[in-house]
Design an enzyme around this catalytic site. Structure first.
Site, short mmCIF file in Angstrom:
data_model
loop_
_atom_site.label_atom_id
_atom_site.label_comp_id
_atom_site.label_asym_id
_atom_site.label_seq_id
_atom_site.Cartn_x
_atom_site.Cartn_y
_atom_site.Cartn_z
N THR A 1 0.88 -1.18 0.00
CA THR A 1 0.00 0.00 0.00
C THR A 1 0.91 1.22 0.00
O THR A 1 2.00 1.17 0.57
CB THR A 1 -0.85 -0.02 1.29
OG1 THR A 1 -1.82 -1.04 1.17
CG2 THR A 1 -1.54 1.31 1.56
N TRP B 1 -2.91 -4.31 8.45
CA TRP B 1 -4.14 -5.12 8.45
C TRP B 1 -5.32 -4.18 8.70
O TRP B 1 -5.62 -3.83 9.85
CB TRP B 1 -4.01 -6.19 9.53
CG TRP B 1 -5.03 -7.27 9.43
CD1 TRP B 1 -6.15 -7.29 8.66
CD2 TRP B 1 -5.02 -8.51 10.15
NE1 TRP B 1 -6.83 -8.46 8.84
CE2 TRP B 1 -6.16 -9.23 9.75
CE3 TRP B 1 -4.15 -9.08 11.09
CZ2 TRP B 1 -6.47 -10.48 10.27
CZ3 TRP B 1 -4.46 -10.33 11.60
CH2 TRP B 1 -5.61 -11.02 11.19
N GLY B 2 -5.98 -3.79 7.63
CA GLY B 2 -6.93 -2.69 7.66
C GLY B 2 -8.03 -2.78 8.68
O GLY B 2 -8.43 -1.76 9.27
N1 ASP Z 1 -4.32 -1.35 4.93
C1 ASP Z 1 -4.57 -1.96 3.66
C2 ASP Z 1 -5.90 -2.64 3.71
O1 ASP Z 1 -6.21 -3.27 4.70
C3 ASP Z 1 -3.53 -2.95 3.27
C4 ASP Z 1 -2.09 -2.53 3.51
O2 ASP Z 1 -1.84 -1.44 3.96
O3 ASP Z 1 -1.19 -3.30 3.25
O4 ASP Z 1 -6.62 -2.59 2.74
#
Ligand code: ASP
Length: 341
Positions: free
Chosen positions: A209, A262-263
Site C-alpha cells: 500500500t 491489516w486494515g
Molecule cells: N491497509 C490496507 C488494507 O487493509 C492494506 C495494507 O496497507 O497493506 O486494505
C-alpha cells in the site's frame, strides 16, 4: 576590526543554525507498505528497484513543493509514481480479490480546510488517488464506491483503463498461493476464527500500500493513501485506506497521517484520527501519539505501520512488522529511504 570579527562569527553561526534547522525539517514522508519484508528474501536488484522508485516518488513531490505548489499537488504527484509502478500494491501493482478482480481504494485529505475525498472498490481508474481528489474537489461528497465512483472519475476526465491493466503475474501468483495456503490453514487449525470472520485467513498478503504526507511552503499539510487492499479479500471488502480517520487523516493543527497494515484493525482503532486527537487534546508529540496508536493495533492482534508529519516538519514512521518501505525528504532536499528495521 573586533566588531567586524564578532559580526562574522555571529553571521556564520546563525547561518549554520539555519542550515541545521532546514536539515531537520521534513517536508515529505512516504510509505510503500509494511509486512514481512526481510533482507534475506530480497535480491539486490529488487532492493535497488524499490529504492529507486521511492526516491523518484519523493523527488516528484518535492519538485511540486519547491515550485510553490500545494501539499495536495505534492501528495498526488508522489502517489502517481507509486501507483504506476508494479512493485506496490496500489494502481498498477494492486493485489487480487478472491474472485480474481482488482478493487482499489484511495483517500486524500487537506489539512488546511479538513476537506477530504475517497473512493473504494474502483476497478477502472488508473490513478485512484486522483479520483479521491476529484471527489473532494468536484463533488459535495466525501466518499464514493464501486461503479458509481468509476463513473464519477470518468466524468471528471480522469484516465480510465480496462480492468486488465491491473493484471500482473506476481499478484496473480500471489492470489493462487493465498487461496492454497488459506485452505490448508483452515484444515490444519480449523481456521483462525477471528480472521475467518474478517474473511481473510492469512493476513500477511498485503505488501505495498502506498501513502504520502506533505508540507508545502504555505505551511499546509496534506495526506493521501492508495491501495489494492489485501490479497484474497472477499467481494466488496473495503480496508482502512479510504476511511477518513482510520487509514488517512490530516489537520494542519496536528498532523497528516497515512497508515498501512491489516486494515480491519486500523478501522476498529480509528488510528489516524486517534493520533490527531492525542496531539490536539493531550498535547502529545507526533512521535508519542503515533506510537500509542500503533501499540493499540498491535495489542489487538493487528500489524502494520504508519507515517505522520506535523506542521513543524517532525516525522514519525513506526511499524510493528519486519519492515516498511519508507522515505523522507527535508526542506533542503535531503532524501532518506529505508526498508528494514
Ligand atoms: N491497509 C490496507 C488494507 O487493509 C492494506 C495494507 O496497507 O497493506 O486494505
Amino acid at each position: 576590526m573586533k566588531s567586524l570579527k564578532l559580526f562574522a562569527i555571529l553571521f556564520f553561526s546563525l547561518l549554520t543554525l539555519n542550515i541545521s534547522a532546514q536539515q531537520k525539517k521534513y517536508v515529505m514522508v512516504i510509505h510503500g507498505g509494511a509486512g514481512t519484508i526481510l533482507k534475506k528474501n530480497m535480491t539486490p536488484e529488487k532492493e535497488a528497484a524499490y529504492i529507486a522508485v521511492l526516491t523518484q516518488a519523493l523527488k516528484a513531490g518535492y519538485a511540486q513543493i519547491q515550485s510553490g505548489k500545494s501539499s495536495l499537488d505534492a501528495v498526488e504527484a508522489t502517489i502517481h509514481i507509486l501507483e504506476n509502478d508494479p512493485h506496490f500494491n496500489a494502481g498498477k501493482g494492486a493485489v487480487f480479490t478472491h474472485d480474481g478482480r482488482n478493487e482499489l481504494d484511495a483517500a486524500i485529505m487537506d489539512g488546511k480546510t479538513l476537506m477530504a475525498g475517497s473512493v473504494a472498490g474502483v476497478t477502472t481508474v488508473k490513478n485512484p488517488i486522483s479520483a479521491a481528489r476529484a471527489v473532494m474537489e468536484k463533488s459535495e461528497h466525501v466518499m464514493m464506491v464501486g461503479s458509481g465512483a468509476d463513473q464519477f472519475a470518468k466524468e471528471a476526465g480522469l484516465e480510465i483503463v480496462d480492468p486488465k491493466y491491473f493484471w500482473t503475474k506476481e499478484r496473480w501468483d500471489g492470489l493462487q498461493r493465498a487461496i492454497k495456503e488459506d485452505s490448508t490453514k483452515a484444515v490444519l487449525d480449523h481456521g483462525n476464527k477471528k480472521s475467518e470472520l474478517l474473511g481473510i485467513k492469512n493476513h500477511d498478503y498485503k505488501f505495498g500500500t502506498v501513502g504520502c504526507v506533505a508540507l508545502d511552503k504555505a505551511g499546509n499539510l496534506a495526506a493521501g493513501t492508495s491501495t489494492g487492499g489485501m490479497t484474497n479479500k472477499k467481494y466488496g471488502r473495503v480496508g482502512d485506506a479510504p476511511i477518513i480517520g482510520s487509514g488517512t487523516y490530516c489537520n494542519n493543527e496536528t498532523a497528516g497521517v497515512s497508515c498501512t497494515g491489516w486494515g480491519e484493525f486500523y478501522i476498529r482503532n480509528v488510528v489516524a484520527k486517534t493520533i490527531s486527537d492525542l496531539m490536539e487534546y493531550k498535547g502529545l508529540s507526533v512521535n508519542e501519539a503515533s506510537k500509542i496508536a500503533l501499540d493499540k493495533v498491535g495489542k489487538m492482534g493487528g500489524d502494520g505501520g504508519l507515517i505522520a508529519l506535523d506542521k513543524k516538519g517532525n516525522v514519525a514512521m513506526p511499524f510493528n512488522t519486519e519492515g516498511m518501505y519508507r522515505g523522507t525528504i527535508t526542506a533542503d532536499g535531503k532524501i532518506e529511504v529505508s526498508i528494514y528495521k
